[in-house]
Design a protein around this motif. Sequence first.
Motif, PDB file in Angstrom:
ATOM      1  N   UNK A   9       0.813  -1.212   0.000  1.00  0.00           N
ATOM      2  CA  UNK A   9       0.000   0.000   0.000  1.00  0.00           C
ATOM      3  C   UNK A   9       0.841   1.255   0.000  1.00  0.00           C
ATOM      4  N   UNK A  10       1.939   1.234   0.771  1.00  0.00           N
ATOM      5  CA  UNK A  10       2.836   2.394   0.808  1.00  0.00           C
ATOM      6  C   UNK A  10       3.505   2.610  -0.538  1.00  0.00           C
ATOM      7  N   UNK A  11       3.873   1.495  -1.193  1.00  0.00           N
ATOM      8  CA  UNK A  11       4.506   1.607  -2.507  1.00  0.00           C
ATOM      9  C   UNK A  11       3.535   2.183  -3.524  1.00  0.00           C
ATOM     10  N   UNK A  12       2.281   1.731  -3.484  1.00  0.00           N
ATOM     11  CA  UNK A  12       1.273   2.258  -4.410  1.00  0.00           C
ATOM     12  C   UNK A  12       1.022   3.745  -4.144  1.00  0.00           C
ATOM     13  N   UNK A  13       0.995   4.110  -2.861  1.00  0.00           N
ATOM     14  CA  UNK A  13       0.783   5.511  -2.512  1.00  0.00           C
ATOM     15  C   UNK A  13       1.948   6.370  -2.982  1.00  0.00           C
ATOM     16  N   UNK A  14       3.167   5.837  -2.816  1.00  0.00           N
ATOM     17  CA  UNK A  14       4.350   6.570  -3.271  1.00  0.00           C
ATOM     18  C   UNK A  14       4.337   6.735  -4.780  1.00  0.00           C
ATOM     19  N   UNK A  15       3.926   5.672  -5.492  1.00  0.00           N
ATOM     20  CA  UNK A  15       3.860   5.743  -6.953  1.00  0.00           C
ATOM     21  C   UNK A  15       2.816   6.773  -7.395  1.00  0.00           C
ATOM     22  N   UNK A  16       1.665   6.778  -6.717  1.00  0.00           N
ATOM     23  CA  UNK A  16       0.644   7.756  -7.064  1.00  0.00           C
ATOM     24  C   UNK A  16       1.105   9.174  -6.826  1.00  0.00           C
ATOM     25  N   UNK A  17       1.812   9.392  -5.718  1.00  0.00           N
ATOM     26  CA  UNK A  17       2.344  10.719  -5.444  1.00  0.00           C
ATOM     27  C   UNK A  17       3.377  11.125  -6.480  1.00  0.00           C
ATOM     28  N   UNK A  18       4.225  10.163  -6.880  1.00  0.00           N
ATOM     29  CA  UNK A  18       5.244  10.460  -7.888  1.00  0.00           C
ATOM     30  C   UNK A  18       4.595  10.864  -9.203  1.00  0.00           C
ATOM     31  N   UNK A  52      19.519  12.832   4.923  1.00  0.00           N
ATOM     32  CA  UNK A  52      19.096  11.453   5.203  1.00  0.00           C
ATOM     33  C   UNK A  52      17.620  11.236   4.869  1.00  0.00           C
ATOM     34  N   UNK A  53      17.269   9.977   4.650  1.00  0.00           N
ATOM     35  CA  UNK A  53      15.878   9.621   4.368  1.00  0.00           C
ATOM     36  C   UNK A  53      15.034   9.799   5.626  1.00  0.00           C
ATOM     37  N   UNK A  54      13.757  10.043   5.429  1.00  0.00           N
ATOM     38  CA  UNK A  54      12.849  10.242   6.560  1.00  0.00           C
ATOM     39  C   UNK A  54      12.323   8.932   7.122  1.00  0.00           C
ATOM     40  N   UNK A  55      12.440   7.851   6.346  1.00  0.00           N
ATOM     41  CA  UNK A  55      11.891   6.576   6.780  1.00  0.00           C
ATOM     42  C   UNK A  55      10.479   6.336   6.291  1.00  0.00           C
ATOM     43  N   UNK A  56       9.898   7.309   5.618  1.00  0.00           N
ATOM     44  CA  UNK A  56       8.555   7.173   5.043  1.00  0.00           C
ATOM     45  C   UNK A  56       8.660   7.341   3.540  1.00  0.00           C
ATOM     46  N   UNK A  57       8.283   6.291   2.818  1.00  0.00           N
ATOM     47  CA  UNK A  57       8.477   6.302   1.364  1.00  0.00           C
ATOM     48  C   UNK A  57       7.776   7.467   0.687  1.00  0.00           C
ATOM     49  N   UNK A  58       6.530   7.738   1.075  1.00  0.00           N
ATOM     50  CA  UNK A  58       5.783   8.779   0.369  1.00  0.00           C
ATOM     51  C   UNK A  58       6.382  10.165   0.624  1.00  0.00           C
ATOM     52  N   UNK A  59       6.960  10.375   1.807  1.00  0.00           N
ATOM     53  CA  UNK A  59       7.607  11.654   2.097  1.00  0.00           C
ATOM     54  C   UNK A  59       8.909  11.770   1.304  1.00  0.00           C
TER      55      UNK A  59
END
Length: 220
Positions: A9-18, A52-59
Motif C-alpha cells: 500500500x505504501x509503494x502504491x501511494x508513493x507511486x501515485x504521489x510520484x 538522510x531519508x525520513x523513513x517514510x516512502x511517500x515523504x
Amino acid sequence: MADEVHSAGAADEAKGLADSFVGVLGLVDVIFGGLTLYWVRLSFPPTVDAFPATGHDFVDVALLACAAGIIGRIVSLLANLATTIGWALLEKRKSFTDVRSALATYFKTVDPGVMHDASTSTVLTDSVAQIAATFPSERARLERELTRAEFIYGVAILLCLYVWHFSNGRFGWTAWVGIAAVVVLLFTAFVQQRAYLEGVRAALGAARTARSQAPAAKAR
C-alpha cells in the motif's frame, strides 16, 4: 502478511504521489533534475549523508520529486537562455528575415488597411498567433519543434556536468570526446531552431493563401 500488505500500500501511494508530482512539475524538469541530482551524488558523495531519508516512502518520494523539479527548472531556464542566444544569432540570418517578410506579406494580404508592427521581439509570437488563428493544430506542432530544440540544449548542459565528472577535470580523451558531443548537440539544437523558423514561414504562407481564398469561396 499484514506487513506485506502495508508495504504494498505504501509503494502504491508513493507511486501515485510520484505520478502527481510529475504531472505538476513537468516530466522534462523532473528528468533534468533527477540527472542533475545523480551527478551531485557522483561528484560530491558527502551530500548524500547531508540529506538522510525520513523513513517514510511517500515523504521521501515527495521530497525527491520537489528537489528534482526545482533543479530541473533551473536547467530548463539555462536551456531557454541558450535558445535565446540561438535566436540572437539567427536574427540577421535569411531564415529569420524570411519569417519577418512572410509576416509582413500576410498582414498586407489579410488586413491591408492597417499598419502592423513586425519587430524582432514579436515577430515569432505574432506569426504563431496568426497561424493558429487559421490552423489551430499547427500551434501544437510548432511548439513541439521548439521544445525539441530546448530539450537538446538542456541535454548539452547536463552532458557538460558529466564530462567534467568522468574526466576528473583533466583534458584527456574522455574530455575531448565529451566536448565534441556537446558541440554536436549544440549544433543540432541550433539547426532545430532554423527548422522551426522554416516551418513558421511555410505555415504563414499557407495561412495567407487560405485567408485570401476565403472571401472568394464565400462569394461563390
